[in-house]
Design an enzyme around this catalytic site. Structure first.
Site, PDB file in Angstrom:
ATOM      1  CG  ASP A 173      -8.592   3.813  -0.216  1.00 31.54           C
ATOM      2  OD1 ASP A 173      -8.643   4.819  -0.940  1.00 31.54           O
ATOM      3  OD2 ASP A 173      -9.125   2.719  -0.507  1.00 31.54           O
ATOM      4  CG  HIS A 220     -11.066   1.597  -3.319  1.00 30.17           C
ATOM      5  ND1 HIS A 220      -9.772   1.980  -3.037  1.00 30.17           N
ATOM      6  CD2 HIS A 220     -11.092   1.336  -4.655  1.00 30.17           C
ATOM      7  CE1 HIS A 220      -9.053   1.966  -4.144  1.00 30.17           C
ATOM      8  NE2 HIS A 220      -9.833   1.571  -5.136  1.00 30.17           N
TER       9      HIS A 220
END
Length: 552
Positions: free
Chosen positions: A192, A365
């Site tokens: 990611d 994140h």
């Protein structure tokens, strides 16, 4: 001949959302995630955007399973549309399965879909692939990085994650397992990139809980909280803060109600005793005893908060004496819609608290230092940055190089790029079809580039319809053309222009009517050209011109 692994992103590169990655090995395929994206401002009338899966349709006999890392829309939103074209089994954790089932019910796909639920820390086998589902952390229950092994080594696909040392559910990311995989040999890391621009670490979700508690304490207003419906840990903290202050909580908004139903039934959310009430029963309580949890953190026009702001919600009317807490950040591209709602709330006299004023949202994140930890633990031979716009992918590439990785061992591709790996090499080897498929109401893929171009033109310049009454006997124009406009100018205030347009259209029509061999297509083409040229010359605008021939 050397063994080969192909990694083919069909979504999630050079964009936010629409995540989907194909892994192809030994003649078999597994797919990781199946997400949607929000439509852009220029995608008029479009509800959502999903990946082009024509490559999967062509190779559906080789697909062994669809693995889902977690239940956010950018990872599961396209599932019903894809399953209507390819019937494949779905592998995911219990909570993610509950969210997917809600979508399948809407599309009448529950009975025809095979779902295999796997607990974090367990493995799942699909053909030649065995996926190890390691526990991670994200603002949703049960997110899992995947580690499908090949004879060349393991591939670690992180999905969305962060390293939260004080998670709400007490389940920390399994860094030890990532370290074990690194020692065993990781062929490739696919990670990611969403927060790679941010230095340091992502704050813990508990930071938001402390802020919510401060906002609830000594507050005399009714409190309305909006956040991402799928953020179970955030909603849990709202419930806990309300209970601590003796407030009752009601929920409004379809997606929020669905999440509450799934998370409580499966035990992922613990509702304090005597805290939840129906929204219709909330009205009888003093304002300082009320909390409403609602959808609308992204300013969506059909959301509950939007309807409250613009006075169209059937049960809630906002005004002075209300406090709205926006516990979410705007997804890139949604800033204008969120600002519109905030401004309207201020206009009504509502006290609005949003991220700029206090720590009301933390990302799910990983930031740079967390990404470095994963790189260090897994020690991958090759690296593929995923989930991000071009600058994010490039910066993630630079971060990997700062960890000692060879630039030739990093692949930055586009959606559809075929990244081919052997035990010793990595290269981009061709492309497969990949792009955007528009969902518009019940239509999927029937709105293409031509329709979008027409919609854009109609939105920007409007439309002019020229109705031509033509004699079926001798093709003569029987009356002056009728001019109808939409989104161009107001006819009653532009009489001179309308009269001149009639004359231009009539002159063009008569020039064609004199030809014996002419057809209606030629007539429409000549009139359209003449009217379009006249309008651009005199107004500097290019509305869509549609001539209509009526035979009498």
């Amino acid at each position: 001949m050397a063994e080969k692994l192909k990694i083919i992103p069909l979504g999630g590169l050079n964009e936010i959302g629409k995540n989907m990655t194909v892994y192809e090995y030994g003649g078999e395929i597994i797919v990781v995630d199946c997400g949607m994206a929000f439509p852009g401002d220029d995608m008029y009338g479009i509800d959502s955007v999903i990946p082009d899966v024509s490559y999967l349709i062509k190779n559906k006999s080789r697909i062994r399973g669809l693995f889902i890392t977690h239940g956010h829309e950018d990872h599961i939103g396209a599932i019903p549309y894809v399953l209507k074209q390819i019937n494949i089994p779905i592998y995911c954790t219990r909570f993610t399965a509950g969210l997917i089932k809600l979508k399948l019910e809407e599309h009448d796909l529950v009975k025809s879909t095979k779902m295999i639920t796997v607990n974090p820390g367990q493995s799942a086998r699909a053909g030649k692939f065995t996926a190890d589902l390691t526990h991670a952390h994200h603002p949703l229950a049960d997110p899992v990085p995947l580690a499908p092994p090949t004879n060349m080594g393991t591939v670690v696909h992180t999905g969305d994650f962060k390293i939260d040392s004080t998670p709400i559910d007490g389940e920390v990311i399994d860094l030890a397992r990532l370290g074990e995989l690194g020692k065993e040999g990781v062929l490739a890391l696919c990670a990611d990139s969403t927060n790679v621009e941010r230095p340091g670490f992502t704050p813990s979700e508990k930071v938001v809980g402390a802020t919510l508690s401060r906002q609830f304490q000594n507050c005399d207003e009714r409190i309305i909280v909006t956040t991402f419906a799928s953020n179970v840990h955030r909603i849990q903290q709202v419930l806990d803060a309300a209970a601590a202050c003796g407030r009752k909580v009601a929920v409004t908004g379809r997606s929020m109600e669905n999440i509450m139903k799934v998370s409580t039934e499966l035990g992922y959310m613990k509702v304090p005793k005597n805290t939840m009430v129906d929204i219709n029963k909330l009205k009888g309580l003093p304002k300082n005893k009320q909390v409403i949890v609602t959808t609308g953190s992204q300013g969506e026009e059909m959301s509950a908060l939007y309807r409250m702001a613009f006075s169209t919600h059937k049960q809630v009317e906002l005004g002075a004496g209300d406090k709205v807490i926006l516990s979410a950040s705007a997804i890139p591209g949604n800033e204008i819609t969120v600002s519109r709602v905030i401004n309207e709330l201020f206009r009504k006299g509502v006290k609005v608290v949003y991220d700029r004023a206090d720590i009301l949202h933390v990302s799910g994140h990983a930031c740079q230092e967390e990404l470095k930890i994963v790189h260090a633990l897994t020690k991958p031979r090759f690296f593929v940055p995923l989930h991000g716009e071009q600058r994010m992918l490039q910066i993630h590439c630079q971060l990997a190089q700062s960890m000692g990785m060879d630039r030739n061992h990093v692949a930055i591709g586009d959606n559809g790029a075929v990244i081919e790996l052997t035990a010793k090499t990595m290269k981009l080897n061709g492309t497969v079809p990949a792009g955007e498929v528009y969902v518009d109401g019940s239509g999927v893929g029937d709105v293409g580039a031509v329709v979008m171009r027409d919609r854009k033109r109609l939105a920007e310049d409007g439309m002019v319809v020229i109705v031509l009454p033509i004699s079926s006997y001798d093709n003569a124009l029987l009356a002056p053309p009728e001019i109808i406009t939409r989104g161009f100018i107001y006819v009653k205030e532009s009489g001179d222009l309308m009269k001149e347009l009639q004359e231009v259209a009539a002159s063009a029509a008569e020039s064609v009517s004199r030809k014996r061999s002419r057809d209606d297509g030629e007539l429409r083409g000549v009139v359209k050209s003449a009217v379009s040229s006249y309008l651009f010359k005199n107004t500097k605008r290019s509305p869509m011109v549609i001539p209509v021939v009526t035979k009498l």
